[in-house]
Motif scaffolding. Structure first.
Motif, PDB file in Angstrom:
ATOM      1  N   PHE A  85       1.136  18.564  17.059  1.00 25.06           N
ATOM      2  CA  PHE A  85       0.019  19.301  17.625  1.00 25.06           C
ATOM      3  C   PHE A  85      -0.922  19.810  16.538  1.00 25.06           C
ATOM      4  O   PHE A  85      -2.149  19.766  16.686  1.00 25.06           O
ATOM      5  N   LYS A  86      -0.362  20.288  15.442  1.00 20.57           N
ATOM      6  CA  LYS A  86      -1.206  20.743  14.335  1.00 20.57           C
ATOM      7  C   LYS A  86      -2.116  19.620  13.859  1.00 20.57           C
ATOM      8  O   LYS A  86      -3.309  19.826  13.609  1.00 20.57           O
ATOM      9  N   LEU A  87      -1.574  18.418  13.753  1.00 15.23           N
ATOM     10  CA  LEU A  87      -2.353  17.289  13.272  1.00 15.23           C
ATOM     11  C   LEU A  87      -3.452  16.914  14.257  1.00 15.23           C
ATOM     12  O   LEU A  87      -4.579  16.586  13.857  1.00 15.23           O
ATOM     13  N   ALA A  88      -3.148  16.957  15.562  1.00 17.86           N
ATOM     14  CA  ALA A  88      -4.166  16.642  16.560  1.00 17.86           C
ATOM     15  C   ALA A  88      -5.317  17.645  16.491  1.00 17.86           C
ATOM     16  O   ALA A  88      -6.494  17.284  16.604  1.00 17.86           O
ATOM     17  N   ARG A  89      -4.980  18.912  16.286  1.00 14.86           N
ATOM     18  CA  ARG A  89      -6.021  19.943  16.166  1.00 14.86           C
ATOM     19  C   ARG A  89      -6.806  19.771  14.875  1.00 14.86           C
ATOM     20  O   ARG A  89      -8.024  19.973  14.834  1.00 14.86           O
ATOM     21  N   ASP A  90      -6.125  19.384  13.801  1.00 19.22           N
ATOM     22  CA  ASP A  90      -6.815  19.137  12.538  1.00 19.22           C
ATOM     23  C   ASP A  90      -7.827  18.004  12.690  1.00 19.22           C
ATOM     24  O   ASP A  90      -8.927  18.051  12.124  1.00 19.22           O
ATOM     25  N   HIS A 106       3.045   7.009  18.761  1.00 18.16           N
ATOM     26  CA  HIS A 106       2.049   6.728  19.777  1.00 18.16           C
ATOM     27  C   HIS A 106       1.571   7.966  20.526  1.00 18.16           C
ATOM     28  O   HIS A 106       0.358   8.184  20.691  1.00 18.16           O
ATOM     29  N   PHE A 107       2.500   8.810  20.995  1.00 17.80           N
ATOM     30  CA  PHE A 107       2.073   9.960  21.796  1.00 17.80           C
ATOM     31  C   PHE A 107       1.225  10.922  20.966  1.00 17.80           C
ATOM     32  O   PHE A 107       0.355  11.622  21.494  1.00 17.80           O
ATOM     33  N   MET A 108       1.470  10.980  19.662  1.00 17.88           N
ATOM     34  CA  MET A 108       0.693  11.842  18.786  1.00 17.88           C
ATOM     35  C   MET A 108      -0.745  11.345  18.668  1.00 17.88           C
ATOM     36  O   MET A 108      -1.700  12.128  18.708  1.00 17.88           O
ATOM     37  N   ALA A 109      -0.884  10.026  18.535  1.00 13.93           N
ATOM     38  CA  ALA A 109      -2.223   9.446  18.458  1.00 13.93           C
ATOM     39  C   ALA A 109      -2.971   9.649  19.778  1.00 13.93           C
ATOM     40  O   ALA A 109      -4.181   9.888  19.779  1.00 13.93           O
ATOM     41  N   ILE A 114      -7.246  12.580  22.825  1.00 11.72           N
ATOM     42  CA  ILE A 114      -7.621  13.520  23.881  1.00 11.72           C
ATOM     43  C   ILE A 114      -8.436  14.679  23.318  1.00 11.72           C
ATOM     44  O   ILE A 114      -9.412  15.129  23.933  1.00 11.72           O
ATOM     45  N   LEU A 115      -8.060  15.167  22.140  1.00  9.24           N
ATOM     46  CA  LEU A 115      -8.672  16.371  21.586  1.00  9.24           C
ATOM     47  C   LEU A 115      -9.897  16.106  20.711  1.00  9.24           C
ATOM     48  O   LEU A 115     -10.663  17.024  20.428  1.00  9.24           O
ATOM     49  N   THR A 116     -10.097  14.857  20.283  1.00 12.53           N
ATOM     50  CA  THR A 116     -11.250  14.547  19.449  1.00 12.53           C
ATOM     51  C   THR A 116     -12.431  14.118  20.308  1.00 12.53           C
ATOM     52  O   THR A 116     -12.309  13.904  21.511  1.00 12.53           O
ATOM     53  N   SER A 117     -13.589  13.963  19.674  1.00  9.73           N
ATOM     54  CA  SER A 117     -14.803  13.602  20.408  1.00  9.73           C
ATOM     55  C   SER A 117     -14.806  12.118  20.753  1.00  9.73           C
ATOM     56  O   SER A 117     -14.056  11.324  20.179  1.00  9.73           O
ATOM     57  N   ASP A 118     -15.695  11.744  21.687  1.00  7.69           N
ATOM     58  CA  ASP A 118     -15.790  10.343  22.105  1.00  7.69           C
ATOM     59  C   ASP A 118     -16.255   9.442  20.972  1.00  7.69           C
ATOM     60  O   ASP A 118     -16.017   8.233  20.997  1.00  7.69           O
ATOM     61  N   ASP A 119     -16.943  10.014  19.992  1.00  7.79           N
ATOM     62  CA  ASP A 119     -17.459   9.210  18.879  1.00  7.79           C
ATOM     63  C   ASP A 119     -16.380   8.874  17.856  1.00  7.79           C
ATOM     64  O   ASP A 119     -16.565   7.976  17.036  1.00  7.79           O
ATOM     65  N   GLN A 120     -15.281   9.609  17.894  1.00  2.00           N
ATOM     66  CA  GLN A 120     -14.215   9.361  16.932  1.00  2.00           C
ATOM     67  C   GLN A 120     -13.220   8.345  17.471  1.00  2.00           C
ATOM     68  O   GLN A 120     -12.941   8.303  18.669  1.00  2.00           O
ATOM     69  N   LYS A 121     -12.694   7.549  16.579  1.00  6.76           N
ATOM     70  CA  LYS A 121     -11.769   6.478  16.958  1.00  6.76           C
ATOM     71  C   LYS A 121     -10.421   6.746  16.299  1.00  6.76           C
ATOM     72  O   LYS A 121     -10.333   6.815  15.067  1.00  6.76           O
ATOM     73  N   VAL A 122      -9.399   6.871  17.121  1.00 11.28           N
ATOM     74  CA  VAL A 122      -8.046   7.147  16.622  1.00 11.28           C
ATOM     75  C   VAL A 122      -7.302   5.830  16.434  1.00 11.28           C
ATOM     76  O   VAL A 122      -7.285   4.982  17.335  1.00 11.28           O
ATOM     77  N   VAL A 123      -6.698   5.666  15.271  1.00 13.58           N
ATOM     78  CA  VAL A 123      -6.025   4.420  14.912  1.00 13.58           C
ATOM     79  C   VAL A 123      -4.569   4.708  14.567  1.00 13.58           C
ATOM     80  O   VAL A 123      -4.265   5.669  13.851  1.00 13.58           O
ATOM     81  N   LEU A 124      -3.651   3.879  15.084  1.00 15.76           N
ATOM     82  CA  LEU A 124      -2.224   3.959  14.760  1.00 15.76           C
ATOM     83  C   LEU A 124      -1.863   2.723  13.941  1.00 15.76           C
ATOM     84  O   LEU A 124      -1.993   1.597  14.438  1.00 15.76           O
ATOM     85  N   PRO A 125      -1.456   2.870  12.693  1.00 18.23           N
ATOM     86  CA  PRO A 125      -1.238   1.700  11.839  1.00 18.23           C
ATOM     87  C   PRO A 125      -0.284   0.646  12.407  1.00 18.23           C
ATOM     88  O   PRO A 125      -0.444  -0.538  12.118  1.00 18.23           O
ATOM     89  N   ASP A 126       0.694   1.060  13.202  1.00 17.15           N
ATOM     90  CA  ASP A 126       1.598   0.100  13.850  1.00 17.15           C
ATOM     91  C   ASP A 126       1.752   0.504  15.305  1.00 17.15           C
ATOM     92  O   ASP A 126       2.283   1.581  15.602  1.00 17.15           O
ATOM     93  N   LEU A 127       1.302  -0.335  16.208  1.00 19.38           N
ATOM     94  CA  LEU A 127       1.371  -0.002  17.631  1.00 19.38           C
ATOM     95  C   LEU A 127       2.803   0.112  18.135  1.00 19.38           C
ATOM     96  O   LEU A 127       3.045   0.670  19.194  1.00 19.38           O
TER      97      LEU A 127
END
Length: 394
Positions: A85-90, A106-109, A114-127
């Motif tokens: 959660f700290k990382l998602a808020r960061d 995955h659930f962290m990404a 959910i918490l970032t803006s629509d312009d930001q793209k969240v990437v998970l290095p290994d799906l």
């Protein structure tokens, strides 16, 4: 058991079994499906240099998050470290970053998206970096559970509380049904809030955190808790059991923290006189009861920071973190050991390695968006509602 033997016994493989065997794919699963692209070799001596070069090329366009359970080779490139959660808020606090590279699961990404803006793209290095606990509660299973609660006549009294370690679908279910999310740090506050809203709590998906918080922190009895098993008709519970229960615990657990036992505690005390046993609340109730201290990942770190020189600690949490803490505090004369004799990393966390991180950063530096984690609008709306209720907790 061979295929011929299973055919003789007329045993039909379940969808989960097929998924684990690699014979099926579930795009909604926390395990993900695949990691496309050609990865650099783990033996490439230039991996660190390549990662640094890609980071430098991306500049402020990328923000790298590293969960405490990540490998040292990965965590060295994190802009910030912390729990999920700290990382998602960061991430949400860095709107200038176009790419959020989440070195976690995955659930962290999903939470970061959910918490970032629509312009930001969240990437998970290994799906395929998932969470076995989060996988133990699917949207379909939880919807069926709610139907069971309706049939038992108790649904109107039930408030769902879902652990942060759950999929976006489960968070959305929680939001739709008037519930909140919790972390291992604020689970007591979340439960106190929930019992102000209703008479019962459906706690998802980690039974141990729910039980430990209710009994250890809130003074309930074990008899106040019942265990809902999604693989049994009606969860394996009678309507009377549901009516009498205060805590309806989902049958889920962390595969790492679930390994620790009372025998582990007794053994380390016999081997290291004067040792302090400190465990995560995702451990079994009997282990938590036998420990000296219990707390979240952040609590564990702060406890060791405050510990006196010469003190000895056995830590019941993921091995990457314990090993890192042992190295960090050794110069201060603090002895830190892993609670169990058996080495146990979080296998899905460990899927994020240096080759995957290098591939991800180099792809982004070349303008190729890879492994994006994107939560659909409706799910995001209700999941965010549940997260906002948590943020409003005192």
């Amino acid at each position: 058991m061979t295929t011929a033997q299973t055919q003789e016994l007329d045993v039909q493989p379940t969808p989960l079994a097929l998924l684990l065997l690699g014979r099926e794919a579930d795009p909604r699963s926390e395990r993900g499906v695949e990691c496309p692209g050609d990865l650099p070799s783990p033996s490439d001596p230039n991996l660190v240099e390549r990662a640094r070069a890609a980071r430098e090329k991306l500049g402020s366009k990328v923000f790298v998050l590293g969960h405490h359970y990540q490998r040292d080779e990965v965590i060295q490139f994190a802009d910030v470290t912390g729990d999920s959660f700290k990382l998602a808020r960061d991430a949400a606090a860095r709107p200038e970053a176009e790419y959020i590279v989440f070195c976690g699961v995955h659930f962290m990404a999903e939470s970061a998206d959910i918490l970032t803006s629509d312009d930001q793209k969240v990437v998970l290095p290994d799906l395929a970096a998932g969470c076995s606990m989060a996988d133990m509660a699917t949207a379909e299973q939880v919807a069926e559970c709610w139907d069971v609660l309706i049939e038992a006549g108790v649904a109107e009294q039930v408030v769902p509380v879902s652990y942060m370690n759950s999929s976006a679908d489960i968070k959305a279910f929680t939001g739709k049904h008037g519930g909140t999310i919790c972390t291992s740090s604020n689970a007591k506050k979340a439960l106190e809030w929930a019992f102000e809203q209703g008479e019962k709590v459906l706690f998802l998906p980690d039974q141990h955190l729910g039980r430990n918080t209710a009994v250890r922190d809130m003074g309930m009895s074990l008899d106040d808790c019942v265990l809902y098993n999604p693989h049994k008709p009606n969860g394996g519970l009678t309507a009377e059991q549901l009516r009498n229960a205060k805590m309806i615990l989902w049958r889920g657990h962390c595969s790492v923290h679930g390994r620790f036992s009372v025998e582990s505690v007794e053994d380390v005390r016999a081997r290291i006189p004067g040792v302090n046993v400190l465990v995560h609340p995702e451990c079994k109730h009997e282990v938590v009861s036998a420990a000296d201290y219990v707390g979240s990942t952040e609590y564990i770190i702060k406890a060791l920071e405050a510990a006196p020189a010469g003190s000895k600690w056995a830590i019941g949490t993921e091995l990457n973190l314990v090993r890192r803490l042992a190295n960090r505090f050794a110069p201060e004369g603090k002895e830190v050991v892993f609670l169990d004799k058996t080495v146990c990393f979080c296998s899905t966390m460990n899927r994020i390695d240096l080759p995957h991180l290098v591939w991800t950063l180099e792809s982004l530096a070349e303008g190729n968006l890879v492994n994006r984690i994107e939560v659909d609008r409706e799910t995001e709306q209700f999941a965010k509602l549940a997260l906002e209720r948590m943020l409003a907790l005192p």
